[in-house]
Design a protein around this motif. Sequence first.
Motif, PDB file in Angstrom:
ATOM      1  N   SER A   1       0.827  -1.214   0.000  1.00 62.25           N
ATOM      2  CA  SER A   1       0.000   0.000   0.000  1.00 62.25           C
ATOM      3  C   SER A   1       0.859   1.261   0.000  1.00 62.25           C
ATOM      4  N   ASN A   2       2.137   1.087   0.294  1.00 59.74           N
ATOM      5  CA  ASN A   2       3.068   2.219   0.389  1.00 59.74           C
ATOM      6  C   ASN A   2       2.555   3.291   1.352  1.00 59.74           C
ATOM      7  N   SER A   3       1.890   2.830   2.411  1.00 63.74           N
ATOM      8  CA  SER A   3       1.449   3.743   3.463  1.00 63.74           C
ATOM      9  C   SER A   3       1.768   3.115   4.816  1.00 63.74           C
ATOM     10  N   PRO A   4       1.984   3.939   5.823  1.00 61.73           N
ATOM     11  CA  PRO A   4       2.380   3.399   7.125  1.00 61.73           C
ATOM     12  C   PRO A   4       1.231   2.689   7.838  1.00 61.73           C
ATOM     13  N   VAL A   5       1.601   1.862   8.803  1.00 66.48           N
ATOM     14  CA  VAL A   5       0.645   1.219   9.696  1.00 66.48           C
ATOM     15  C   VAL A   5       0.918   1.770  11.096  1.00 66.48           C
ATOM     16  N   PHE A   6      -0.118   2.267  11.725  1.00 65.88           N
ATOM     17  CA  PHE A   6      -0.010   2.827  13.072  1.00 65.88           C
ATOM     18  C   PHE A   6      -0.395   1.746  14.073  1.00 65.88           C
ATOM     19  N   LEU A   7       0.469   1.535  15.064  1.00 61.45           N
ATOM     20  CA  LEU A   7       0.222   0.506  16.070  1.00 61.45           C
ATOM     21  C   LEU A   7      -0.185   1.148  17.393  1.00 61.45           C
ATOM     22  N   THR A   8      -1.132   0.488  18.070  1.00 57.78           N
ATOM     23  CA  THR A   8      -1.604   0.991  19.358  1.00 57.78           C
ATOM     24  C   THR A   8      -1.396  -0.051  20.442  1.00 57.78           C
ATOM     25  N   LYS A   9      -1.286   0.431  21.667  1.00 56.34           N
ATOM     26  CA  LYS A   9      -1.209  -0.441  22.836  1.00 56.34           C
ATOM     27  C   LYS A   9      -2.154   0.148  23.870  1.00 56.34           C
TER      28      LYS A   9
ATOM     29  N   GLY B   1      -5.069   1.080  23.471  1.00 60.01           N
ATOM     30  CA  GLY B   1      -5.835   2.173  22.885  1.00 60.01           C
ATOM     31  C   GLY B   1      -5.052   3.431  22.575  1.00 60.01           C
ATOM     32  N   TYR B   2      -3.748   3.446  22.854  1.00 56.54           N
ATOM     33  CA  TYR B   2      -2.915   4.625  22.600  1.00 56.54           C
ATOM     34  C   TYR B   2      -1.850   4.306  21.556  1.00 56.54           C
ATOM     35  N   GLY B   3      -1.549   5.263  20.714  1.00 54.15           N
ATOM     36  CA  GLY B   3      -0.523   5.074  19.701  1.00 54.15           C
ATOM     37  C   GLY B   3       0.836   4.810  20.325  1.00 54.15           C
ATOM     38  N   THR B   4       1.553   3.822  19.773  1.00 49.64           N
ATOM     39  CA  THR B   4       2.887   3.511  20.289  1.00 49.64           C
ATOM     40  C   THR B   4       3.973   3.625  19.234  1.00 49.64           C
ATOM     41  N   MET B   5       3.651   3.276  17.969  1.00 56.19           N
ATOM     42  CA  MET B   5       4.679   3.336  16.937  1.00 56.19           C
ATOM     43  C   MET B   5       4.045   3.335  15.562  1.00 56.19           C
ATOM     44  N   VAL B   6       4.882   3.644  14.588  1.00 52.67           N
ATOM     45  CA  VAL B   6       4.466   3.645  13.193  1.00 52.67           C
ATOM     46  C   VAL B   6       5.431   2.770  12.416  1.00 52.67           C
ATOM     47  N   LEU B   7       4.888   1.890  11.597  1.00 49.46           N
ATOM     48  CA  LEU B   7       5.717   1.039  10.728  1.00 49.46           C
ATOM     49  C   LEU B   7       5.608   1.553   9.309  1.00 49.46           C
ATOM     50  N   MET B   8       6.751   1.655   8.651  1.00 49.26           N
ATOM     51  CA  MET B   8       6.752   2.078   7.257  1.00 49.26           C
ATOM     52  C   MET B   8       7.849   1.354   6.512  1.00 49.26           C
ATOM     53  N   SER B   9       7.726   1.331   5.204  1.00 53.57           N
ATOM     54  CA  SER B   9       8.734   0.666   4.380  1.00 53.57           C
ATOM     55  C   SER B   9      10.003   1.520   4.333  1.00 53.57           C
ATOM     56  N   LEU B  10      11.090   0.898   3.925  1.00 51.82           N
ATOM     57  CA  LEU B  10      12.341   1.645   3.763  1.00 51.82           C
ATOM     58  C   LEU B  10      12.179   2.747   2.712  1.00 51.82           C
ATOM     59  N   GLU B  11      11.393   2.464   1.687  1.00 50.45           N
ATOM     60  CA  GLU B  11      11.146   3.457   0.648  1.00 50.45           C
ATOM     61  C   GLU B  11      10.435   4.681   1.222  1.00 50.45           C
ATOM     62  N   GLN B  12       9.424   4.453   2.044  1.00 47.59           N
ATOM     63  CA  GLN B  12       8.711   5.561   2.684  1.00 47.59           C
ATOM     64  C   GLN B  12       9.652   6.355   3.588  1.00 47.59           C
ATOM     65  N   TYR B  13      10.442   5.640   4.361  1.00 43.17           N
ATOM     66  CA  TYR B  13      11.381   6.298   5.272  1.00 43.17           C
ATOM     67  C   TYR B  13      12.382   7.144   4.489  1.00 43.17           C
TER      68      TYR B  13
END
Length: 90
Positions: free
Chosen positions: A24-32, A34-46
Amino acid sequence: MINIRPVSDLRNKFPEIEETVINSNSPVFLTKNGYGTMVLMSLEQYSLLTDDIEKKLDEADKEALSSTKRLTKNEVFDLARKNIDDKTNL
């Protein structure tokens, strides 16, 4: 569309998350809890986010080596604020 997932999916559904991030070439936001903890993105996005910054920092390093002029932190921040103000007043 923003993709928000629980951090436990990183462990339990890693291949699915990896595929989402890469395809999708878009980040995935992770929660713990119910609160945001991190964002995952591809090396290309970074790279898209950081390459220009790295290039400008390299240019600044070259300039610093070729000049004896040094600015105080206040001068640096004043110049940065002026540049931001000039761009927002367009």
